[in-house]
Design a protein around this motif. Structure first.
Motif, short mmCIF file in Angstrom:
data_model
loop_
_atom_site.label_atom_id
_atom_site.label_comp_id
_atom_site.label_asym_id
_atom_site.label_seq_id
_atom_site.Cartn_x
_atom_site.Cartn_y
_atom_site.Cartn_z
N THR A 183 32.85 -168.46 58.56
CA THR A 183 33.70 -167.68 57.66
C THR A 183 35.06 -168.36 57.56
N GLN B 99 33.52 -160.95 55.65
CA GLN B 99 32.54 -162.02 55.41
C GLN B 99 31.47 -162.03 56.51
N CYS C 268 27.44 -161.49 56.20
CA CYS C 268 26.57 -162.59 56.63
C CYS C 268 25.55 -162.11 57.66
N TRP D 83 29.44 -166.77 53.39
CA TRP D 83 29.54 -165.75 52.34
C TRP D 83 29.35 -166.38 50.96
N ARG E 246 33.48 -170.94 50.68
CA ARG E 246 34.05 -170.57 51.97
C ARG E 246 33.75 -171.65 53.00
#
Length: 471
Positions: A7, A23, A27, A72, A76
């Motif tokens: 993340t 995030q 995930c 995500w 990212r």
């Protein structure tokens, strides 16, 4: 199959890491749906993927060589094509919450990933270009957005000077140009309770230096080290551009000496004066070699007299190398101060110290004298009732603007450590008002001091102290 989560968020304004937390949560939901076991989470909070800074957790993830990666979104994980190639080298699938699966183990998957990364990098570069252009446009129009820097306050869409903070900056600027250490300035500000940019914290040298070299103090907009915009001529400035450049040169000079914390100089010539005792050897030109040891301040010694009584000797400068040259500190200080200040009081002192055109320097000094005389005349005329207060203000405002310009010309023509006010008839008064840092900087700039050996006893002989003016 095992997998890791990565993340990242570029800007965390609150410092709470809420963006990366969200995030990670999404995930983990994706991992459960795909039947993947999360073994570790790597998170780079408040770090951009496009500014070239190292992302510690990203590097750690690559080094761990996971069997699968969950993010995500692809941007990212990466926004630069060079980072994508490093992920491709892992030869593992990348699962994303919002953009599906990137199978980097196949040519087709790698082609898609490279295309997405190329467009992400393009968008990042375009965004940076737009931001620079917007900053330049705002600087040119006088419109300010974002955080207000120390020394300014907001007034509508623009900025005006915060009088107290601007005065603090100007004082620090002048003291730094006069050779005073930033540590000394910070200590004084903290003693006086001068408000800091941190609102409640104490002044320190790092904060003060960062503040003083800010280009915005001179109305400049800088991007990647280059000036990309200047505020309008009538926009408020804490200092002018010339002063900014002089100050930046002083504070970023590699030769600028910084004393270790807690060891500020206390004595005028300690570490500046040198020992002039002949060693008995000759140099290549046949001239006697001198000890040249650094003279330091030694505590007064206690000696026992013939009648059995003890006598405390005064503090002295003593050679730190041979210990064979010692001279009473107060005698040496008074002599050197008298020679230097006396020379600075002479009519041609400014010409002697000029770093540029001596005639132009003298003309600027003559202008200063003329303006000061006119200011005094205006005050006398007002006191006599010949003009009213409004007329006095108009006269003095114009004269003070002219005086500031002439004073800047004088400052620029003199060595950075020598205040312009120190040149002339008031040299002694100005000298007495300088801090020890500033006095030492002036002496170290203008002269070298050599203390010669002398016989024991007797009165102080001024000829045993040589004051040599630097060219």
């Amino acid at each position: 199959m095992d997998a890791v989560i990565y993340t990242r968020i570029s800007l965390d304004r609150t410092g709470e890491g809420l963006g990366v937390a969200r995030q990670q949560q999404e995930c983990r939901v994706l991992a459960e749906r795909l039947g993947l076991t999360v073994t570790k989470v790597y998170s780079d909070n408040d770090i951009s993927a496009t500014n070239g800074k190292v992302r510690p957790e990203f590097e750690a993830m690559l080094k761990a060589k996971p069997t699968a990666v969950i993010a995500w979104h692809q941007d990212r994980l990466l926004r630069l094509t060079r980072d994508l190639e490093r992920v491709i080298a892992l030869n593992v699938p990348v699962y994303t919450v919002t953009a599906g699966t990137l199978d980097l183990t196949t040519p087709a998957g790698r082609a898609v990933a490279r295309t997405v990364a190329a467009w992400s990098q393009y968008e990042g570069e375009q965004k940076a270009t737009r931001q620079v252009a917007a900053n330049v446009q705002r600087a040119a129009s006088g419109v300010h957005q974002g955080r207000i820097g120390y020394g300014y306050r907001r007034a509508g869409a623009g900025l005006v000077l915060h009088d107290d903070e601007a005065a603090t900056i100007r004082e620090a600027v002048q003291r730094a140009l006069d050779g005073e250490s930033l540590r000394s300035v910070c200590k004084d500000f903290n003693t006086r309770g001068v408000p800091t940019p941190g609102h409640g914290s104490l002044w320190n040298t790092t904060t003060l230096k960062q503040l003083l070299v800010r280009a915005s103090l001179a109305g400049l907009t800088v991007h990647r080290g280059q000036v990309v915009g200047r505020a309008p001529a009538d926009a408020p400035r804490v200092i002018d551009e010339d002063t900014h450049e002089r100050l930046k040169a002083v504070l970023t000079d590699p030769a600028r000496r910084t004393a270790p914390p807690g060891r500020q100089p206390k004595y005028l010539l300690s570490g500046i004066a040198r020992c002039g005792r002949p060693t008995g050897a000759l140099d290549d030109a046949g001239e006697p070699l001198l000890c040249d040891g650094v003279m330091v301040r030694g505590v007064g010694r206690t000696t026992r007299q013939a009648n059995g009584r003890t006598k405390k000797q005064p503090s002295s400068y003593v050679c730190s190398e041979c210990y064979r040259v010692r001279r009473k500190q107060s005698n040496v200080d008074d002599l050197v101060e008298g020679i230097v200040v006396g020379r600075l009081q002479m009519p041609d002192a400014a010409r002697l110290l000029s770093q540029g055109d001596p005639a132009a320097l003298q003309a600027a000094r003559d202008t200063l004298g003329l303006i000061d005389a006119r200011l005094a005349d205006a005050a006398d005329i007002f006191a006599a009732g010949s003009i009213d207060a409004a007329q006095l203000v108009r006269i003095t405002e114009g004269l003070r603007a002219d005086r500031a310009q002439a004073a800047a010309a004088v400052d620029a023509a003199l060595p950075a450590a020598v205040p312009a006010e120190l040149i002339g008839a008031n040299a002694r008064q100005v000298w007495d008002g300088l801090s020890m840092d500033s006095k030492r900087a002036v002496l170290d700039t203008l002269v070298s001091v050599v203390i010669l050996p002398t016989g024991s006893g007797g009165t102080f002989d001024p000829d045993t102290v040589r004051v040599i003016w630097r060219s």
